[in-house]
Scaffold this motif. Structure first.
Motif, PDB file in Angstrom:
ATOM      1  N   GLY A  94      16.892   3.227 172.721  1.00 18.60           N
ATOM      2  CA  GLY A  94      17.776   3.867 173.675  1.00 18.60           C
ATOM      3  C   GLY A  94      17.505   3.427 175.094  1.00 18.60           C
ATOM      4  N   VAL A  95      18.021   4.195 176.041  1.00 22.83           N
ATOM      5  CA  VAL A  95      17.879   3.879 177.456  1.00 22.83           C
ATOM      6  C   VAL A  95      17.394   5.119 178.192  1.00 22.83           C
ATOM      7  N   TRP A  96      16.446   4.914 179.099  1.00 24.98           N
ATOM      8  CA  TRP A  96      15.880   6.006 179.903  1.00 24.98           C
ATOM      9  C   TRP A  96      16.315   5.819 181.353  1.00 24.98           C
ATOM     10  N   LYS A  97      17.041   6.807 181.876  1.00 27.19           N
ATOM     11  CA  LYS A  97      17.486   6.771 183.266  1.00 27.19           C
ATOM     12  C   LYS A  97      16.506   7.588 184.099  1.00 27.19           C
ATOM     13  N   ALA A  98      15.971   6.983 185.158  1.00 25.15           N
ATOM     14  CA  ALA A  98      14.928   7.662 185.925  1.00 25.15           C
ATOM     15  C   ALA A  98      14.790   7.041 187.310  1.00 25.15           C
ATOM     16  N   THR A  99      13.839   7.576 188.067  1.00 24.91           N
ATOM     17  CA  THR A  99      13.490   7.047 189.387  1.00 24.91           C
ATOM     18  C   THR A  99      12.066   6.509 189.338  1.00 24.91           C
ATOM     19  N   PRO A 100      11.847   5.222 189.667  1.00 23.72           N
ATOM     20  CA  PRO A 100      10.491   4.662 189.609  1.00 23.72           C
ATOM     21  C   PRO A 100       9.643   5.180 190.767  1.00 23.72           C
ATOM     22  N   ILE A 101       8.350   5.436 190.488  1.00 24.16           N
ATOM     23  CA  ILE A 101       7.497   5.983 191.544  1.00 24.16           C
ATOM     24  C   ILE A 101       6.248   5.150 191.808  1.00 24.16           C
ATOM     25  N   ARG A 102       5.720   4.466 190.814  1.00 20.54           N
ATOM     26  CA  ARG A 102       4.544   3.627 191.019  1.00 20.54           C
ATOM     27  C   ARG A 102       4.337   2.762 189.782  1.00 20.54           C
ATOM     28  N   TYR A 103       3.409   1.807 189.868  1.00 25.29           N
ATOM     29  CA  TYR A 103       3.111   0.986 188.698  1.00 25.29           C
ATOM     30  C   TYR A 103       1.691   0.463 188.775  1.00 25.29           C
ATOM     31  N   TYR A 157       7.620   6.710 186.136  1.00 27.76           N
ATOM     32  CA  TYR A 157       8.912   7.163 186.644  1.00 27.76           C
ATOM     33  C   TYR A 157       9.074   8.665 186.424  1.00 27.76           C
ATOM     34  N   ARG A 158      10.063   9.230 187.097  1.00 25.41           N
ATOM     35  CA  ARG A 158      10.415  10.636 186.919  1.00 25.41           C
ATOM     36  C   ARG A 158      11.911  10.753 186.624  1.00 25.41           C
ATOM     37  N   ASP A 159      12.222  11.740 185.776  1.00 27.70           N
ATOM     38  CA  ASP A 159      13.621  12.134 185.612  1.00 27.70           C
ATOM     39  C   ASP A 159      13.717  13.598 186.038  1.00 27.70           C
ATOM     40  N   GLU A 160      14.329  14.438 185.275  1.00 28.42           N
ATOM     41  CA  GLU A 160      14.425  15.844 185.661  1.00 28.42           C
ATOM     42  C   GLU A 160      13.265  16.680 185.113  1.00 28.42           C
ATOM     43  N   GLU A 161      12.396  16.030 184.327  1.00 24.49           N
ATOM     44  CA  GLU A 161      11.222  16.730 183.813  1.00 24.49           C
ATOM     45  C   GLU A 161      10.082  16.621 184.830  1.00 24.49           C
ATOM     46  N   PRO A 162       9.163  17.591 184.850  1.00 26.78           N
ATOM     47  CA  PRO A 162       8.075  17.538 185.842  1.00 26.78           C
ATOM     48  C   PRO A 162       7.041  16.448 185.582  1.00 26.78           C
ATOM     49  N   GLY A 193      17.023  10.943 182.091  1.00 27.38           N
ATOM     50  CA  GLY A 193      16.337  11.197 180.837  1.00 27.38           C
ATOM     51  C   GLY A 193      16.637  10.126 179.806  1.00 27.38           C
ATOM     52  N   PHE A 194      16.133  10.342 178.590  1.00 21.74           N
ATOM     53  CA  PHE A 194      16.278   9.359 177.520  1.00 21.74           C
ATOM     54  C   PHE A 194      17.532   9.633 176.706  1.00 21.74           C
ATOM     55  N   HIS A 195      18.251   8.561 176.389  1.00 16.28           N
ATOM     56  CA  HIS A 195      19.467   8.650 175.590  1.00 16.28           C
ATOM     57  C   HIS A 195      19.336   7.696 174.406  1.00 16.28           C
ATOM     58  N   SER A 206      13.079   1.609 197.619  1.00 16.66           N
ATOM     59  CA  SER A 206      14.477   1.969 197.850  1.00 16.66           C
ATOM     60  C   SER A 206      14.879   3.250 197.133  1.00 16.66           C
ATOM     61  N   LYS A 207      13.948   3.816 196.359  1.00 20.59           N
ATOM     62  CA  LYS A 207      14.258   4.991 195.532  1.00 20.59           C
ATOM     63  C   LYS A 207      15.476   4.726 194.674  1.00 20.59           C
ATOM     64  N   ALA A 208      15.469   3.528 194.071  1.00 20.78           N
ATOM     65  CA  ALA A 208      16.578   3.110 193.225  1.00 20.78           C
ATOM     66  C   ALA A 208      16.543   3.875 191.895  1.00 20.78           C
ATOM     67  N   THR A 209      17.597   3.754 191.150  1.00 22.89           N
ATOM     68  CA  THR A 209      17.655   4.306 189.795  1.00 22.89           C
ATOM     69  C   THR A 209      17.390   3.180 188.810  1.00 22.89           C
ATOM     70  N   VAL A 210      16.490   3.430 187.854  1.00 23.94           N
ATOM     71  CA  VAL A 210      16.193   2.417 186.851  1.00 23.94           C
ATOM     72  C   VAL A 210      16.722   2.866 185.495  1.00 23.94           C
ATOM     73  N   TYR A 211      17.157   1.883 184.722  1.00 20.74           N
ATOM     74  CA  TYR A 211      17.603   2.103 183.349  1.00 20.74           C
ATOM     75  C   TYR A 211      16.712   1.240 182.465  1.00 20.74           C
ATOM     76  N   LEU A 212      15.851   1.882 181.723  1.00 15.08           N
ATOM     77  CA  LEU A 212      14.862   1.204 180.899  1.00 15.08           C
ATOM     78  C   LEU A 212      15.332   1.232 179.444  1.00 15.08           C
ATOM     79  N   PHE A 213      15.649   0.059 178.927  1.00 15.97           N
ATOM     80  CA  PHE A 213      16.079  -0.056 177.533  1.00 15.97           C
ATOM     81  C   PHE A 213      14.878  -0.437 176.675  1.00 15.97           C
ATOM     82  N   GLY A 214      14.742   0.226 175.542  1.00 15.34           N
ATOM     83  CA  GLY A 214      13.650  -0.089 174.627  1.00 15.34           C
ATOM     84  C   GLY A 214      13.491   0.999 173.595  1.00 15.34           C
TER      85      GLY A 214
END
Length: 347
Positions: A7-16, A34-39, A80-82, A133-141
């Motif tokens: 699936g794909v996870w939509k989130a905001t990257p914060i560090r690596y 990354y963070r989504d709407e979960e803490p 979140g994850f879809h 840039s506080k971009a939105t990432v879409y992580l497929f895997g």
């Protein structure tokens, strides 16, 4: 069998973080948190070295201005994850989705001395920009079983030997980034994976032909003599899709009356026999090219595609040869298709 929990996870990257060759010489990863709407933070484990001892290099494609019909569906997702099935419109396939042009790929090692010469040098600036840039990432895997992250963020087909069990179609991973004013795509694979794979049944996602298949290492290796690389590319991409009339108008500006067309260009120094060749759209509807037709050297020709309708909502166009192997492919968005009676040009 394709990878599980795709699936794909939509989130905001914060560090690596990442592992150097000293820290992990066998299976290093770049871990993107990354963070989504979960803490709790999530973690994407991104391979930065192949486990194939015969060739541990990665192959990567970066698309700094990514235009593809998928982006509209991605933007509509909630954080979140879809989970995705292979027949989902958002499921990705490096060979069939026409996400990038194959010849633009580069082979890089994991971590070597010097600047701008390994995969870490390539990935870090892109991830840095996404975070700043506080971009939105879409992580497929493939989501971890505990639901705390994602892995297999790379091509998941065309693998040899023990990795073949994970081969499948429309189960590829990648990183797509949505900035305020544009989108970018990062696509990762392994040098030993196949350029062509089977479409269905037991052959789905497996290297084709099974013996002597073309690997990314052979297709892209800069150590191959330039004349040999050009020969390899021309053999694999002798004909290009250069234009498509997706939204034509007929007499008296009647929409849907004039035929939709696809323009092909022969790049080689000899004629190309088109018997058995076909053009397919995103829905796998197919237009056979005329038997016996020869596309002469250096020439372009428009072909009507009544059996392969080209959607005005965006789509893909793929050219297959008589063996059913991909010769060339392009994609276009709804915005690109909006102008009436204007051909879409592909570079």
């Amino acid at each position: 069998m394709p990878i599980e929990n795709y699936g794909v996870w939509k989130a905001t990257p914060i560090r690596y973080t990442y592992e150097t060759k000293e820290q992990d010489p066998k299976s290093p990863h770049l871990s993107l948190y990354y963070r989504d709407e979960e803490p709790a933070e999530g973690r994407a484990a991104i391979n930065i070295k192949s486990g194939d001892k015969s060739d541990s290099r990665l192959v990567y494609w970066t698309v700094p201005d990514f235009h593809h019909p998928i982006i509209e569906g991605l933007a509509d997702l909630s954080p979140g994850f879809h989970e995705l099935e292979a027949n989902d419109d958002l499921a990705l396939d490096y060979i069939r989705s026409n996400l990038f042009q194959r010849q633009t790929g580069k082979l890089l090692p994991h971590d070597i001395e010097g600047e701008n010469n390994d995969i870490l040098d390539t990935l870090k600036p892109i991830v840095d920009r996404a975070i700043s840039s506080k971009a939105t990432v879409y992580l497929f895997g493939s989501a971890f079983g505990d639901g705390k992250g994602i892995h297999n963020v790379h091509m998941n087909q065309g693998s040899p030997r023990r990795w073949a069990r994970d081969n499948g179609v429309y189960h590829d991973g990648c990183l797509i980034i949505q900035f305020d004013d544009h989108w970018e795509g990062v696509f990762l694979g392994f040098a030993s994976q196949a350029v062509h794979t089977g479409d269905s049944g037991r052959d789905a996602g497996q290297p084709t032909p099974p013996q002597g298949y073309l690997k990314w290492a052979d297709f892209l290796d800069v150590d191959i003599a330039p004349e040999d690389r050009e020969t390899n590319e021309l053999c694999d991409r002798p004909v290009l899709i250069t234009e498509a009339m997706v939204n034509p108008k007929g007499p008296d500006n009647q929409p849907g009356v004039a035929p939709e067309t696809v323009t092909l260009l022969n790049r080689t120094t000899s004629g190309v026999l088109l018997t058995g060749w076909s053009i397919i759209n995103k829905s796998n509807q197919s237009q056979k090219l005329p038997d016996g037709d020869v596309l002469s050297t250096g020439s372009s020709r428009k072909f009507e595609v009544p059996n392969c309708p080209l959607s005005n909502k965006g789509g893909t166009i793929t050219l297959l040869n008589a063996d059913g192997l991909k010769v060339h492919g392009v994609s276009y968005t709804k915005n690109m298709a909006r102008p009436e009676d204007a051909a879409i040009s592909f570079n």
